[in-house]
Design an enzyme around this catalytic site. Structure first.
Site, PDB file in Angstrom:
ATOM      1  N   GLU A 109      47.951   6.943 -58.404  1.00  0.00           N
ATOM      2  CA  GLU A 109      49.009   7.167 -59.206  1.00  0.00           C
ATOM      3  C   GLU A 109      49.883   6.353 -57.970  1.00  0.00           C
ATOM      4  O   GLU A 109      49.578   6.218 -57.049  1.00  0.00           O
ATOM      5  CB  GLU A 109      49.944   8.503 -59.845  1.00  0.00           C
ATOM      6  CG  GLU A 109      49.803   8.171 -61.039  1.00  0.00           C
ATOM      7  CD  GLU A 109      50.305   7.400 -61.679  1.00  0.00           C
ATOM      8  OE1 GLU A 109      50.971   6.211 -61.477  1.00  0.00           O
ATOM      9  OE2 GLU A 109      50.793   7.993 -63.248  1.00  0.00           O
ATOM     10  N   ASP A 138      52.382   3.460 -68.864  1.00  0.00           N
ATOM     11  CA  ASP A 138      52.586   4.139 -67.877  1.00  0.00           C
ATOM     12  C   ASP A 138      53.867   4.205 -66.491  1.00  0.00           C
ATOM     13  O   ASP A 138      54.531   3.778 -67.170  1.00  0.00           O
ATOM     14  CB  ASP A 138      51.455   4.895 -67.584  1.00  0.00           C
ATOM     15  CG  ASP A 138      50.906   6.001 -66.909  1.00  0.00           C
ATOM     16  OD1 ASP A 138      51.846   6.323 -65.860  1.00  0.00           O
ATOM     17  OD2 ASP A 138      49.412   6.371 -66.595  1.00  0.00           O
ATOM     18  N   ARG A 170      55.681  20.072 -63.774  1.00  0.00           N
ATOM     19  CA  ARG A 170      55.749  19.561 -62.246  1.00  0.00           C
ATOM     20  C   ARG A 170      56.344  18.016 -61.802  1.00  0.00           C
ATOM     21  O   ARG A 170      57.173  17.173 -63.275  1.00  0.00           O
ATOM     22  CB  ARG A 170      54.452  19.152 -61.742  1.00  0.00           C
ATOM     23  CG  ARG A 170      53.896  18.169 -62.545  1.00  0.00           C
ATOM     24  CD  ARG A 170      52.165  17.346 -61.744  1.00  0.00           C
ATOM     25  NE  ARG A 170      51.395  16.922 -62.234  1.00  0.00           N
ATOM     26  CZ  ARG A 170      51.651  15.397 -62.693  1.00  0.00           C
ATOM     27  NH1 ARG A 170      52.135  15.184 -62.240  1.00  0.00           N
ATOM     28  NH2 ARG A 170      50.699  14.829 -63.754  1.00  0.00           N
ATOM     29  N   ASN A 230      58.196   8.029 -66.522  1.00  0.00           N
ATOM     30  CA  ASN A 230      57.160   7.057 -65.315  1.00  0.00           C
ATOM     31  C   ASN A 230      57.538   5.568 -64.969  1.00  0.00           C
ATOM     32  O   ASN A 230      59.283   6.055 -65.374  1.00  0.00           O
ATOM     33  CB  ASN A 230      55.614   6.853 -66.317  1.00  0.00           C
ATOM     34  CG  ASN A 230      54.486   7.737 -66.516  1.00  0.00           C
ATOM     35  OD1 ASN A 230      54.143   7.711 -64.727  1.00  0.00           O
ATOM     36  ND2 ASN A 230      53.697   8.363 -66.982  1.00  0.00           N
ATOM     37  N   ASN A 237      56.362  13.708 -60.812  1.00  0.00           N
ATOM     38  CA  ASN A 237      55.601  12.639 -61.625  1.00  0.00           C
ATOM     39  C   ASN A 237      55.926  11.617 -60.851  1.00  0.00           C
ATOM     40  O   ASN A 237      56.571  10.947 -59.640  1.00  0.00           O
ATOM     41  CB  ASN A 237      55.537  12.313 -63.199  1.00  0.00           C
ATOM     42  CG  ASN A 237      54.382  11.949 -63.421  1.00  0.00           C
ATOM     43  OD1 ASN A 237      52.731  11.964 -62.870  1.00  0.00           O
ATOM     44  ND2 ASN A 237      54.368  11.060 -64.456  1.00  0.00           N
TER      45      ASN A 237
END
Ligand SMILES: *[C@@H]1O[C@H](CO)[C@@H](O)[C@H](O)[C@H]1NC(C)=O
Ligand SMILES: *[C@@H]1O[C@H](CO)[C@@H](O)[C@H](O)[C@H]1NC(C)=O
Ligand SMILES: *[C@@H]1O[C@H](CO)[C@@H](O)[C@H](O)[C@H]1NC(C)=O
Length: 324
Positions: free
Chosen positions: A38, A235, A130, A181, A132
């Site tokens: 990522e 994403d 959490r 995202n 991202n």
């Protein structure tokens, strides 16, 4: 006076020029495996692509000149959700660790890196959340979001999107987020683009680059027409210098090149694995599209490989460092 034949030759020449002959090439980067790759970020100063192996708490650096990937484990951390170089300090990186944004010291080579301090924490009461994806806007402000990582992010929308700048406080940009995202900005168009994966769509906001305030959300690309039936999940995302977006799709094997003004899909870039997590332009001419992928839910190889796509005839912007 031109003859009919000469006119015809010129006509054919022009028509041929206008036909999009798109022959892009997809190649793996050496030793670039990440279980959940990522956050690709192109660093001009070091001619390197930084990215994370999110659920391993690792940072990676692909050195373009050496054609070599370095990997480090952040001591004592479970998650590394993004990695952003700190402006003016070539050993420091802002990293998302759990719900904290921390500063990690890494020389870009050593197999172990250390957290040197915590900038702040968000959502302390949401133990199942959490951080991202995150990026710095073109002025160096941090935009970052959260998601639930235990249970169903689609029904429990406890995530948020935030903005932070040096000397200021953390501001909520958007609540009611499933999985925060893709982030991109267009300074020419005064726009900010955002993806909440669980909405199956890309939104545009009017963006004030003086204040960092985003307003007037609009859906500009909708993947819901395929999903949830086919589970194509938008994403990470990036933008080229013409203002077109590149939307990575988890479970979709595809990056969609989209014109945000018309909502038209201009190109489908196909990858040899399903879980495409994010994209960033880089390379000496900023014309290589780097692509991170994942190998979650037992996806077979080459899942998790990081790729470069060349021959797209497009250029992007370098990654923006965080200003502290
Ligand atoms: C980079 O290294 C890989 C693996 O050794 C090799 O296949 C590839 O051709 C190299 N790429 C460049 C641009 O040198
Ligand atoms: C940050 O928040 C504190 C406490 O709410 C407030 O006193 C301070 O003025 C804020 N600072 C900025 C720069 O907004
Ligand atoms: C991926 O898509 C398939 C159908 O094509 C679906 O069965 C599966 O649940 C999807 N996976 C995820 C993680 O959404």
């Amino acid at each position: 006076m031109q003859s009919k034949l000469a006119q015809l030759v010129i006509f054919i020449y022009l028509v041929t020029l206008c036909i999009p002959t798109m022959s892009y090439k997809v190649e793996p980067l050496p030793d670039s495996y990440a279980g959940l790759g990522e956050g690709p970020h192109w660093d001009v100063a070091r001619q390197s692509l930084y990215f994370v192996d999110l659920e391993a708490g690792c940072l990676l650096r692909y050195d373009y000149r050496q054609n070599k990937t370095y990997r480090t484990q952040i001591e004592g951390e479970t998650f590394a959700t993004f990695v952003l170089p700190v402006e003016g300090n070539d050993q420091e990186f802002a990293v998302g660790c759990g719900r904290r944004v921390v500063i990690v010291n890494w020389d870009g080579v050593s197999p172990v890196a250390k957290v040197v301090r915590t900038l702040f924490e968000v959502q302390s009461d949401f133990k199942e959340n959490r951080l991202n994806d995150a990026k710095a806007d073109p002025k160096g402000r941090l935009f970052f979001g959260t998601m639930r990582y235990v249970g169903d992010e689609f029904t429990h929308r406890h995530g948020e999107l935030y903005r932070w700048e040096a000397g200021g406080n953390v501001t909520v940009v958007k609540s009611d987020v499933g999985i925060s995202n893709g982030l991109a900005w267009d300074e020419k168009a005064n726009k900010f683009y955002y993806i909440d994966t669980t909405d199956y769509e890309v939104k545009s906001y009017d963006y004030d680059f003086k204040t960092g305030v985003a307003s007037n959300p609009k859906v500009i690309y909708n993947l819901r027409k395929d999903s949830p039936k086919t589970h194509i999940l938008p994403d990470g995302m990036t933008i080229d210098t013409e203002g077109n977006l590149y939307v990575a799709t988890f479970n979709g094997s595809t990056i969609y090149k989209v014109n945000p003004n018309t909502g038209e899909c201009l190109l489908e870039i196909k990858l040899p694995t399903k879980q495409i997590t994010s994209v960033a332009f880089g390379g000496p001419n900023l014309d290589i599209l780097y692509v991170t992928t994942a190998s979650k839910f037992d996806q077979p190889a080459p899942a998790g490989t990081t790729y470069k796509v060349t021959g797209l005839n497009a250029k992007g912007y370098p990654g923006v460092n965080l200003k502290l």
